[in-house]
Write an enzyme that holds these catalytic residues in place. Structure first.
Site, PDB file in Angstrom:
ATOM      1  N   TYR A   1       1.012   8.575   2.487  1.00  0.00           N
ATOM      2  CA  TYR A   1       0.486   7.497   1.592  1.00  0.00           C
ATOM      3  C   TYR A   1      -0.284   7.504   0.442  1.00  0.00           C
ATOM      4  O   TYR A   1       0.950   7.245  -0.281  1.00  0.00           O
ATOM      5  CB  TYR A   1      -0.162   6.479   2.217  1.00  0.00           C
ATOM      6  CG  TYR A   1      -0.382   5.012   2.165  1.00  0.00           C
ATOM      7  CD1 TYR A   1       0.533   3.859   1.681  1.00  0.00           C
ATOM      8  CD2 TYR A   1      -1.817   4.542   1.147  1.00  0.00           C
ATOM      9  CE1 TYR A   1       0.074   3.104   1.370  1.00  0.00           C
ATOM     10  CE2 TYR A   1      -1.737   3.582   0.193  1.00  0.00           C
ATOM     11  CZ  TYR A   1      -0.632   2.151   0.941  1.00  0.00           C
ATOM     12  OH  TYR A   1      -0.975   1.605   0.139  1.00  0.00           O
TER      13      TYR A   1
ATOM     14  N   LYS B   1       2.866   6.950  -2.918  1.00  0.00           N
ATOM     15  CA  LYS B   1       2.346   5.804  -4.530  1.00  0.00           C
ATOM     16  C   LYS B   1       2.125   6.659  -5.901  1.00  0.00           C
ATOM     17  O   LYS B   1       2.281   5.877  -6.884  1.00  0.00           O
ATOM     18  CB  LYS B   1       0.999   5.431  -3.941  1.00  0.00           C
ATOM     19  CG  LYS B   1       1.179   4.687  -2.368  1.00  0.00           C
ATOM     20  CD  LYS B   1       2.033   3.190  -2.853  1.00  0.00           C
ATOM     21  CE  LYS B   1       1.884   2.248  -1.925  1.00  0.00           C
ATOM     22  NZ  LYS B   1       2.805   1.217  -2.126  1.00  0.00           N
TER      23      LYS B   1
HETATM   24  N1  LIG Z   1      -2.622  -4.485   1.382  1.00  0.00           N
HETATM   25  C1  LIG Z   1      -3.308  -3.202   0.910  1.00  0.00           C
HETATM   26  O1  LIG Z   1      -4.933  -3.755   0.740  1.00  0.00           O
HETATM   27  C2  LIG Z   1      -2.936  -2.879  -0.862  1.00  0.00           C
HETATM   28  C3  LIG Z   1      -3.794  -2.376  -1.700  1.00  0.00           C
HETATM   29  C4  LIG Z   1      -3.021  -1.174  -2.534  1.00  0.00           C
HETATM   30  C5  LIG Z   1      -1.605  -1.505  -2.059  1.00  0.00           C
HETATM   31  N2  LIG Z   1      -0.504  -1.901  -1.167  1.00  0.00           N
HETATM   32  C6  LIG Z   1       0.553  -1.890  -0.928  1.00  0.00           C
HETATM   33  O2  LIG Z   1       1.266  -3.619  -1.908  1.00  0.00           O
HETATM   34  C7  LIG Z   1       2.451  -3.930  -0.416  1.00  0.00           C
HETATM   35  C8  LIG Z   1       2.337  -4.344   0.390  1.00  0.00           C
HETATM   36  O3  LIG Z   1       1.082  -4.740   1.231  1.00  0.00           O
HETATM   37  P1  LIG Z   1       1.005  -5.113   2.714  1.00  0.00           P
HETATM   38  O4  LIG Z   1      -0.579  -5.033   2.674  1.00  0.00           O
HETATM   39  O5  LIG Z   1       1.219  -6.703   1.898  1.00  0.00           O
HETATM   40  O6  LIG Z   1       1.671  -4.739   3.715  1.00  0.00           O
HETATM   41  P2  LIG Z   1       2.493  -5.204   4.937  1.00  0.00           P
HETATM   42  O7  LIG Z   1       2.481  -4.191   5.752  1.00  0.00           O
HETATM   43  O8  LIG Z   1       1.445  -6.591   5.193  1.00  0.00           O
HETATM   44  O9  LIG Z   1       3.776  -5.624   4.561  1.00  0.00           O
HETATM   45  C9  LIG Z   1       4.535  -4.538   4.195  1.00  0.00           C
HETATM   46  C10 LIG Z   1       5.597  -4.996   4.675  1.00  0.00           C
HETATM   47  O10 LIG Z   1       6.898  -3.978   4.343  1.00  0.00           O
HETATM   48  C11 LIG Z   1       7.856  -4.267   5.789  1.00  0.00           C
HETATM   49  N3  LIG Z   1       8.882  -3.137   5.642  1.00  0.00           N
HETATM   50  C12 LIG Z   1       8.414  -1.510   6.348  1.00  0.00           C
HETATM   51  N4  LIG Z   1       8.509  -0.690   6.298  1.00  0.00           N
HETATM   52  C13 LIG Z   1       9.966  -1.180   6.432  1.00  0.00           C
HETATM   53  C14 LIG Z   1      11.424  -0.782   5.909  1.00  0.00           C
HETATM   54  N5  LIG Z   1      11.833   0.520   6.060  1.00  0.00           N
HETATM   55  N6  LIG Z   1      12.661  -1.230   5.655  1.00  0.00           N
HETATM   56  C15 LIG Z   1      12.215  -3.120   4.859  1.00  0.00           C
HETATM   57  N7  LIG Z   1      11.267  -3.268   4.159  1.00  0.00           N
HETATM   58  C16 LIG Z   1      10.138  -2.360   5.536  1.00  0.00           C
HETATM   59  C17 LIG Z   1       6.841  -4.814   6.472  1.00  0.00           C
HETATM   60  O11 LIG Z   1       8.234  -4.816   7.921  1.00  0.00           O
HETATM   61  C18 LIG Z   1       6.308  -5.611   5.311  1.00  0.00           C
HETATM   62  O12 LIG Z   1       6.703  -6.892   6.117  1.00  0.00           O
HETATM   63  C19 LIG Z   1       2.422  -2.331   0.426  1.00  0.00           C
HETATM   64  O13 LIG Z   1       3.378  -0.998  -1.109  1.00  0.00           O
HETATM   65  C20 LIG Z   1       1.343  -1.820  -0.079  1.00  0.00           C
HETATM   66  O14 LIG Z   1       1.203   0.080  -0.021  1.00  0.00           O
HETATM   67  C21 LIG Z   1      -1.445  -3.158  -0.444  1.00  0.00           C
END
Ligand SMILES: NC(=O)c1ccc[n+]([C@@H]2O[C@H](COP(=O)([O-])OP(=O)(O)OC[C@H]3O[C@@H](n4cnc5c(N)ncnc54)[C@H](O)[C@@H]3O)[C@@H](O)[C@H]2O)c1
Length: 260
Positions: free
Chosen positions: A162, A166
């Site tokens: 991960y 990133k």
């Molecule tokens: N939530 C946090 O605290 C946080 C922190 C830092 C970064 N992020 C980044 O922000 C973004 C969103 O995070 P989140 O927590 O809302 O994630 P989440 O897991 O809630 O949503 C991610 C979405 O991506 C979809 N997905 C996964 N694999 C896929 C694929 N192969 N093809 C198409 N869709 C796919 C999933 O079905 C899901 O709906 C991510 O890139 C995550 O790394 C989140």
């Protein structure tokens, strides 16, 4: 006209948001559609992508697309379907990311899990961004892209696949921003902190480390995402990483002073 009126050109702008079925991607896609932008809600999960698109105030602006963005052919199908539906794509948000599972630490993560994380976060991010840029350049149209990176692009997360992916995205944003700037295409990173949004099962005790005193919500990200995407509000912002974390990144081994 007030500064924040019509952040987008409703006649011209159309968006693709990956990961729009859940969490931050969903919040951004719904916010874009709420601004009158025709928006593709792309996700691997048919139920959540459909439900998210159905939640748009005007369903005509929201198109649910289902596919696995770890596959190059599926990325190309997404672009073809998006263009067929909405024409030129001027806005791109890459929020899709496979699940983060705590058990996938350095000694445990499998080749397949490593590969999939890279394929969705970095490979799809590059391919989709580059293809959208080619169309914008051919059409002599400005555009704007936003990549969801992470504080863990720069500090370990105990999830090497991960954090590495990133970190790759963080430099990809700069490469794209540098090359595409002369074509009026802006590319930025949005860096969430600890957002209780589905992909991150947050321990509420974490709030103690956050200066603003609470975990984040997906809706904390969407307004900033729209501001950075908007050519009206952020016309001179490119290659930047915009941190939306309640101050979490400021945390270190010194606790702040007690003042009351
Ligand atoms: N939530 C946090 O605290 C946080 C922190 C830092 C970064 N992020 C980044 O922000 C973004 C969103 O995070 P989140 O927590 O809302 O994630 P989440 O897991 O809630 O949503 C991610 C979405 O991506 C979809 N997905 C996964 N694999 C896929 C694929 N192969 N093809 C198409 N869709 C796919 C999933 O079905 C899901 O709906 C991510 O890139 C995550 O790394 C989140």
């Amino acid at each position: 006209m007030a500064l924040f009126d019509q952040a987008f050109d409703r006649q011209r702008d159309a968006a693709v948001v990956t990961g729009a079925g859940n969490g931050i991607g969903r919040a951004i896609a719904l916010a874009l559609a709420g601004e009158g932008v025709r928006t593709v809600f792309a996700d691997i999960n048919a139920d959540t992508a459909g439900a998210a698109a159905d939640a748009a105030a005007d369903p005509a602006l929201a198109f649910a697309w289902v596919g696995d963005l770890a596959e190059r052919a599926e990325c190309d199908r997404l672009l073809a379907d998006a263009r067929k539906r909405f024409g030129l794509i001027t806005l791109f948000v890459h929020s899709a990311s496979p699940p983060r599972r705590e058990q996938d630490h350095v000694l445990a993560v499998s080749d397949e899990t490593w590969e999939r994380m890279r394929a969705v976060n970095l490979d799809a991010g590059f391919h989709l961004g580059r293809e959208i840029a080619k169309s914008l350049i051919a059409a002599k149209s400005p555009g704007s892209m936003l990549y969801l990176t992470s504080l863990h692009a720069h500090t370990p997360r105990n999830l090497p696949h991960y954090s590495s992916s990133k970190a790759g995205m963080a430099i990809l944003v700069k490469e794209l921003a540098r090359t595409l700037g002369r074509y009026a295409i802006r590319v930025n990173a949005l860096v969430p902190g600890a957002i209780a949004a589905g992909g991150f099962v947050a321990d509420p005790a974490l709030a103690r480390h956050i200066p603003l005193g609470r975990l984040g919500r997906a809706d904390d990200l969407a307004p900033m995402a729209l501001a950075v995407l908007s050519n009206r509000i952020a016309a001179y912002v490119s290659g930047a990483s915009i941190v939306v974390d309640g101050g979490l990144a400021l945390t270190n081994w010194f606790d702040p002073p007690e003042l009351d």
